[in-house]
Design a protein around this motif. Structure first.
Motif, PDB file in Angstrom:
ATOM      1  N   ALA A  35     -23.086 -14.778 -16.480  1.00  0.00           N
ATOM      2  CA  ALA A  35     -24.186 -15.068 -17.398  1.00  0.00           C
ATOM      3  C   ALA A  35     -25.554 -14.805 -16.763  1.00  0.00           C
ATOM      4  O   ALA A  35     -26.561 -14.717 -17.472  1.00  0.00           O
ATOM      5  N   GLU A  36     -25.586 -14.693 -15.430  1.00  0.00           N
ATOM      6  CA  GLU A  36     -26.875 -14.528 -14.736  1.00  0.00           C
ATOM      7  C   GLU A  36     -27.150 -13.105 -14.262  1.00  0.00           C
ATOM      8  O   GLU A  36     -28.173 -12.856 -13.615  1.00  0.00           O
ATOM      9  N   LEU A  37     -26.251 -12.165 -14.547  1.00  0.00           N
ATOM     10  CA  LEU A  37     -26.411 -10.804 -14.008  1.00  0.00           C
ATOM     11  C   LEU A  37     -27.701 -10.147 -14.496  1.00  0.00           C
ATOM     12  O   LEU A  37     -28.333  -9.386 -13.750  1.00  0.00           O
ATOM     13  N   PHE A  38     -28.115 -10.452 -15.733  1.00  0.00           N
ATOM     14  CA  PHE A  38     -29.360  -9.874 -16.242  1.00  0.00           C
ATOM     15  C   PHE A  38     -30.574 -10.597 -15.652  1.00  0.00           C
ATOM     16  O   PHE A  38     -31.490  -9.961 -15.138  1.00  0.00           O
ATOM     17  N   SER A  39     -30.548 -11.931 -15.691  1.00  0.00           N
ATOM     18  CA  SER A  39     -31.730 -12.684 -15.229  1.00  0.00           C
ATOM     19  C   SER A  39     -31.945 -12.520 -13.720  1.00  0.00           C
ATOM     20  O   SER A  39     -33.080 -12.610 -13.249  1.00  0.00           O
ATOM     21  N   LEU A  40     -30.883 -12.251 -12.968  1.00  0.00           N
ATOM     22  CA  LEU A  40     -31.040 -12.048 -11.521  1.00  0.00           C
ATOM     23  C   LEU A  40     -31.454 -10.618 -11.155  1.00  0.00           C
ATOM     24  O   LEU A  40     -31.634 -10.298  -9.984  1.00  0.00           O
ATOM     25  N   GLY A  41     -31.545  -9.742 -12.156  1.00  0.00           N
ATOM     26  CA  GLY A  41     -32.074  -8.405 -11.900  1.00  0.00           C
ATOM     27  C   GLY A  41     -31.048  -7.347 -11.559  1.00  0.00           C
ATOM     28  O   GLY A  41     -31.410  -6.219 -11.219  1.00  0.00           O
ATOM     29  N   TYR A  42     -29.750  -7.678 -11.661  1.00  0.00           N
ATOM     30  CA  TYR A  42     -28.725  -6.684 -11.309  1.00  0.00           C
ATOM     31  C   TYR A  42     -28.450  -5.702 -12.457  1.00  0.00           C
ATOM     32  O   TYR A  42     -27.960  -4.599 -12.223  1.00  0.00           O
ATOM     33  N   ILE A  43     -28.709  -6.123 -13.687  1.00  0.00           N
ATOM     34  CA  ILE A  43     -28.565  -5.251 -14.854  1.00  0.00           C
ATOM     35  C   ILE A  43     -29.808  -5.464 -15.713  1.00  0.00           C
ATOM     36  O   ILE A  43     -30.236  -6.617 -15.896  1.00  0.00           O
ATOM     37  N   ALA A  44     -30.389  -4.374 -16.225  1.00  0.00           N
ATOM     38  CA  ALA A  44     -31.632  -4.485 -16.997  1.00  0.00           C
ATOM     39  C   ALA A  44     -31.365  -4.452 -18.495  1.00  0.00           C
ATOM     40  O   ALA A  44     -30.509  -3.686 -18.957  1.00  0.00           O
ATOM     41  N   GLU A  45     -32.110  -5.283 -19.240  1.00  0.00           N
ATOM     42  CA  GLU A  45     -31.966  -5.288 -20.698  1.00  0.00           C
ATOM     43  C   GLU A  45     -32.547  -4.017 -21.317  1.00  0.00           C
ATOM     44  O   GLU A  45     -32.092  -3.535 -22.338  1.00  0.00           O
ATOM     45  N   ARG A  46     -33.590  -3.476 -20.709  1.00  0.00           N
ATOM     46  CA  ARG A  46     -34.114  -2.147 -21.048  1.00  0.00           C
ATOM     47  C   ARG A  46     -34.150  -1.411 -19.723  1.00  0.00           C
ATOM     48  O   ARG A  46     -35.005  -1.685 -18.875  1.00  0.00           O
ATOM     49  N   SER A  47     -33.231  -0.495 -19.531  1.00  0.00           N
ATOM     50  CA  SER A  47     -33.067   0.102 -18.204  1.00  0.00           C
ATOM     51  C   SER A  47     -33.899   1.362 -18.025  1.00  0.00           C
ATOM     52  O   SER A  47     -33.971   2.219 -18.911  1.00  0.00           O
ATOM     53  N   GLY A  48     -34.469   1.485 -16.836  1.00  0.00           N
ATOM     54  CA  GLY A  48     -35.156   2.718 -16.465  1.00  0.00           C
ATOM     55  C   GLY A  48     -34.239   3.923 -16.575  1.00  0.00           C
ATOM     56  O   GLY A  48     -34.693   5.042 -16.815  1.00  0.00           O
ATOM     57  N   HIS A  49     -32.932   3.706 -16.407  1.00  0.00           N
ATOM     58  CA  HIS A  49     -31.987   4.827 -16.523  1.00  0.00           C
ATOM     59  C   HIS A  49     -32.124   5.519 -17.884  1.00  0.00           C
ATOM     60  O   HIS A  49     -31.928   6.726 -17.985  1.00  0.00           O
TER      61      HIS A  49
END
Ligand SMILES: C[C@@H](N)C(=O)N[C@H](C)C(=O)O
Ligand code: ZN
Length: 195
Positions: A95-109
């Motif tokens: 549940a924390e992978l996004f808030s901890l910065g490992y996956i982005a909700e809007r990704s530079g990719h």
């Protein structure tokens, strides 16, 4: 990109089930690294410089369709499915992978000038030891983490310095993630399928 960057190795993990979702990701219909012309040209320079050291690049992810990011978010909301936790996020809550910065909700990719990559020994094709594998979502994957060996930290530092020297910036949570600073589409999140 393999045509554009001589010797580039493509290991497009989100096209396969060999990733943290545990299944091919939406939008990756072909195992192809797609990047903007500007990012690709800079990678050509990086690859040429690395060749002087007997090294080359292996890419794991390049342009990422917005629908793939939506797939990541859908996967993250499914808290029941913890099948990839032992390999990809053993010490972090899903549940924390996004808030901890490992996956982005809007990704530079999705802007086309960001890529995930590592170094390989040209002679053997073996990956250079960076102290943690690609997409291990864990503090040990932070470039600043002190726990890898001196050699592993030197390898990370070499990758960071050569990418920076050719116009890329890294990410503090992941040693493998780089974005072209002068990216041509800084505000556009593309969603075309890779095929
Ligand atoms: C998911 C991982 N490979 C990655 O690229 N993370 C950054 C933060 C992103 O999603 O843009
Ligand atoms: Zn990335």
């Amino acid at each position: 990109m393999a045509d554009h960057v001589p010797g580039l190795i493509e290991d497009m993990r989100y096209h396969t089930a060999g990733n943290f979702v545990g299944a091919p990701v939406d939008g990756y219909e072909a195992p192809i690294c797609w990047l903007t012309r500007e990012a690709a040209d800079s990678l050509v320079e990086v690859q040429a410089r690395l060749g002087e050291f007997g090294l080359g690049l292996k890419v794991f992810d390049c342009y990422r369709p917005a629908r793939a990011v939506a797939h990541f978010a859908r996967w993250a909301r499914d808290i029941e499915d913890q099948s990839t936790k032992p390999v990809y996020y053993p010490n972090v809550e899903k549940a924390e992978l996004f808030s901890l910065g490992y996956i982005a909700e809007r990704s530079g990719h999705s802007r086309g000038s960001t890529m995930d990559l590592t170094l390989v020994d040209i002679a053997t094709g073996d990956e250079i030891d960076m102290g943690s594998p690609f997409d291990l979502f864990d503090p040990i994957s932070w470039p600043s983490d002190p726990r890898p060996t001196a050699q592993q930290r030197a390898n990370r530092a070499f990758l960071q310095s050569i990418m920076q020297a050719h116009g890329f910036k890294g990410l503090k949570e992941e040693w493998w993630h780089f974005t072209l600073v002068e990216e041509p589409y800084p505000d556009t999140y593309f969603d075309f399928v890779i095929r």
